[in-house]
Design an enzyme around this catalytic site. Structure first.
Site, PDB file in Angstrom:
ATOM      1  N   CYS A 133      40.561  66.978  14.222  1.00 33.41           N
ATOM      2  CA  CYS A 133      41.533  67.060  15.317  1.00 33.41           C
ATOM      3  C   CYS A 133      42.895  66.495  14.923  1.00 33.41           C
ATOM      4  CB  CYS A 133      41.013  66.339  16.552  1.00 33.41           C
ATOM      5  SG  CYS A 133      40.163  64.792  16.197  1.00 33.41           S
ATOM      6  N   GLY A 389      66.268  23.533  10.498  1.00 34.38           N
ATOM      7  CA  GLY A 389      66.852  24.659   9.785  1.00 34.38           C
ATOM      8  C   GLY A 389      68.104  25.144  10.487  1.00 34.38           C
ATOM      9  N   GLN A 392      70.153  32.167  12.917  1.00 29.61           N
ATOM     10  CA  GLN A 392      71.176  33.105  13.347  1.00 29.61           C
ATOM     11  C   GLN A 392      72.069  32.524  14.438  1.00 29.61           C
ATOM     12  OE1 GLN A 392      72.257  36.171  12.534  1.00 29.61           O
ATOM     13  NE2 GLN A 392      73.709  36.024  14.231  1.00 29.61           N
ATOM     14  N   PHE A 393      71.456  31.755  15.347  1.00 28.13           N
ATOM     15  CA  PHE A 393      72.200  31.253  16.502  1.00 28.13           C
ATOM     16  C   PHE A 393      72.788  29.864  16.292  1.00 28.13           C
ATOM     17  CE2 PHE A 393      68.990  34.193  18.143  1.00 28.13           C
ATOM     18  CZ  PHE A 393      69.812  35.109  18.781  1.00 28.13           C
ATOM     19  N   VAL A 395      72.029  25.632  14.619  1.00 29.64           N
ATOM     20  CA  VAL A 395      71.107  24.627  14.088  1.00 29.64           C
ATOM     21  C   VAL A 395      69.875  24.507  14.993  1.00 29.64           C
ATOM     22  CG1 VAL A 395      70.833  22.186  13.505  1.00 29.64           C
ATOM     23  CG2 VAL A 395      72.991  23.355  13.014  1.00 29.64           C
ATOM     24  N   THR A 454      62.248  24.740  23.200  1.00 30.49           N
ATOM     25  CA  THR A 454      60.972  25.450  23.080  1.00 30.49           C
ATOM     26  C   THR A 454      59.878  24.517  22.581  1.00 30.49           C
ATOM     27  OG1 THR A 454      61.201  26.138  20.757  1.00 30.49           O
ATOM     28  CG2 THR A 454      62.262  27.536  22.426  1.00 30.49           C
ATOM     29  N   ASP A 502      63.125  42.202  16.337  1.00 29.69           N
ATOM     30  CA  ASP A 502      63.323  41.489  15.069  1.00 29.69           C
ATOM     31  C   ASP A 502      62.021  40.816  14.652  1.00 29.69           C
ATOM     32  OD1 ASP A 502      64.610  40.619  12.825  1.00 29.69           O
ATOM     33  OD2 ASP A 502      65.841  39.109  13.811  1.00 29.69           O
TER      34      ASP A 502
END
Length: 640
Positions: A133, A389, A392-393, A395, A454, A502
């Protein structure tokens, strides 16, 4: 002997369990009883059945459906049906459509409450090394046709609708799939039903952090008064005090396994072995969820022969057709607690009796927010300890909230994000709670830069975890368990209509127990276009992107599925860079032309076939995350 329900002379096709097995068709006398579908040799001259040739236990059946006739098949093979179970499809040919319909109807009635019923099936035969199929060449491949009725339990795919959270619409994102072009998949199983007025038991202690909260004391009972917020329930304790409690800190006072300290929910095989090895007690045991949904496994530590190192053994808890539980034949119990109690005194076929209970309940789970109604966090209540670390945004730092909760703090550099839109969405994102998602606790928006607070996971990002070899000589099971964690977190996001955009190993984190959790879901939609470049150095993560994203910037849950396949490849190469010899321009040019990643050395053909299914050119042909959960669970179950 069980009473016979139906019996009939059918033609049976050989199952070809080995590649070299010949294909043949033989007449067999089929007998359906309350617990088995059996087939026998048959003497046509004496009209009498002879020796048993095989059987299928009804509890193991996953689907019963018709099969489209093979091209140029003889008339006697025009009315085929299939019985799908753990060993594959059993093909049976009835004499006419009425007889076939009668058997299918009765079989569906008998198996409609089975736990492992499938959602999609193959309407044509497996022949010549492929499904006729859909031309898939993996016999275990998930079906290509959605069942309109799940083996007797009706669900209309065409009329089903995904749950959409009542919230402000997300910024528009071009979807690859158009409404109505194919049926939506069934929703993941709901949490067990609860009701106002029920009695619950605190599985963990909870210290109030707002005046509206209620203290929880482990093992004490509470009455639920209100459940308007799925994550925070209003409750009353035995002294009459009322307040809000985290719903994932309590369990129903009924017969749930959560009441017992030997039950370790959401623990996989590798984590169980590590915990038992740490305790290092002969006869140490725990009960955990099996890799297959709805099933359980007893893990036991033994020092057989006086060995100091010891090893773990795993026993699946089986069920009879009557719903009884057992680990060894002839020892049946009406409940799992009764089974455990018996084996605490009797080995009965196991490597050891269950001598010492081992538990993982010292560390409570994350809550949706740090207290009821808290989403705006006072930065004065945060203490930063060290830098983790620079992303992208901005520290990212490790710290504490109110001196008692470990947290991760993302300090958003100004101009990198559409802040107002994100702040509005953060109130909704906080309500997303799953054991394989990094929990958003709240935000600090009264100053600049704004903070995103978070859950903190001590083992850092999955990519570093793999590259630094924190799991020494990982087994196929350990690597697949990592992938399973990501799949389940993404299936939850898929059910909530969230697109990650992402997904990659760098955007997953690992906790102290080795559980992998997805992070930064949905954040990319708030990145300002003139600022955003992914960690791969482009406007979007090219090495994790499918053709429709590379060519048309069309993101959907199916583009996340493609990225998941690349993430699996990262896991099985211990953190290698995808397409490492090519630059972004070459990748963007060659992937739409059919370029795919090679099979990693640690991945067998079945693992690689899952990756390849995620990398199908057509988004519609890629599995959903809910389907991937089933595929990975089934494979783990086989490996264990």
């Amino acid at each position: 002997m069980s009473e016979t329900i139906l019996e009939e002379l059918f033609i049976k096709r050989s199952q070809q369990k080995r590649k070299a097995s010949p294909l043949n068709y033989k007449e067999r006398w089929f007998v359906l009883t309350q617990d088995k579908l059996s087939y026998y040799d048959y003497d046509l001259n004496k009209a009498k059945r002879k020796s048993l040739r095989g059987f299928v236990e009804l509890e193991k059946i996953k689907c019963v459906e018709t099969v489209q006739p093979e091209p140029n098949s003889p008339p006697e093979r025009s009315y085929a049906f299939q019985v799908i179970y753990d060993e594959g499809p059993l093909y049976v040919f009835a004499k006419n459509d009425a007889t076939r319909g009668e058997w299918i109807k009765k079989l569906k009635e008998k198996v409609r409450f089975n736990k492992d019923l499938i959602q999609k099936y193959h309407p044509c035969f497996w022949a010549d090394g492929m499904w006729q199929c859909c031309q898939q060449q993996v016999k275990e491949a998930v079906g290509c046709k959605v069942l309109e009725h799940k083996n007797g339990v009706g669900f209309s795919s065409k009329n089903s609708s995904r749950r959409r959270p009542s919230r402000k619409p997300l910024p528009p994102t071009p979807e690859e799939e158009k409404p109505g072009c194919r049926p939506l998949p069934p929703q993941p199983p709901e949490e067990p039903s609860h009701s106002v007025g029920m009695t619950v038991i605190a599985e963990y202690g909870y210290t109030p952090v707002t005046p509206q909260d209620l203290e929880l004391r482990k093992d004490e009972e509470y009455t639920i008064l209100e459940m308007t917020d799925a994550n925070w329930w209003k409750a009353r304790d035995n002294t009459g005090r009322e307040g809000y409690i985290p719903s994932n800190y309590v369990v129903n006072a009924g017969n749930g396994l959560e009441r017992f300290d030997w039950y370790c929910k959401n623990m996989n095989r590798s984590q169980a072995e590590n915990l038992l090895r740490t305790e290092n007690k002969d006869g140490g045991f725990l009960v955990r969820d099996s890799s297959k949904a709805g099933k359980y496994t007893v893990s036991v530590f033994t020092k057989g022969g006086g060995e100091s190192s010891g090893n773990s053994r795993h026993y699946n808890i089986c069920t009879t057709q009557q719903g009884q539980f057992y680990l060894a034949e002839k020892h049946y119990f009406n409940s799992i607690p009764d089974l455990i109690n018996y084996h605490q005194h009797n080995a009965a076929g196991m490597v050891s009796r269950l001598k010492y209970m081992v538990s993982n309940r010292a560390q409570p789970p994350s809550t949706a927010g740090l207290g009821y109604g808290i989403w705006e966090i006072d930065p004065l209540h945060l203490k930063t300890i060290r830098e983790l670390g620079n992303g992208q945004f901005g520290v990212v730092k490790y710290g504490t909230w109110m001196g008692q909760h470990d947290v991760a703090i993302k300090m958003i550099k100004e101009g990198s994000m559409s802040e107002d839109d994100f702040i509005e969405e953060a109130k909704i994102m906080m309500k997303l709670r799953h054991e394989n998602l990094v929990q958003l606790y709240g935000v600090c928006t009264k100053q600049r830069p704004i903070y995103i607070v978070t859950e903190f996971l001590c083992n850092g990002c999955l990519l570093t975890y793999l590259r630094e070899g924190q799991t020494q000589h990982p087994t196929t099971i350990q690597l697949l368990e990592m992938c399973k964690d990501v799949t389940e977190g993404m299936a939850y996001l898929e059910s909530q209509q969230y697109i990650h955009r992402d997904l990659a190993a760098r955007n997953c984190l690992v906790d102290a127990n080795g559980t992998v959790k997805v992070t930064d879901f949905g954040l990319s939609r708030y990145v300002l276009d003139d600022e955003y470049t992914s960690s791969a150095g482009s406007k979007f993560p090219i090495r994790w992107s499918p053709p429709e994203v590379l060519l048309f910037c069309r993101f959907s849950s199916k583009s996340d599925v493609w990225a998941y396949g690349v993430l699996m490849w990262e896991v099985y190469t211990m953190g290698s860079l995808p397409y490492q010899r090519l630059n972004n321009t070459e990748i963007a040019d060659q992937v739409p032309r059919g370029l795919r990643l090679y099979r990693p050395q640690l991945a067998n053909e079945r693992i690689y076939s899952i990756m390849n299914r995620c990398w199908h050119d057509k988004p519609d042909e890629r599995p959903t995350f809910q389907e991937l959960v089933v595929i990975v669970q089934d494979l783990l179950y086989e490996l264990q």
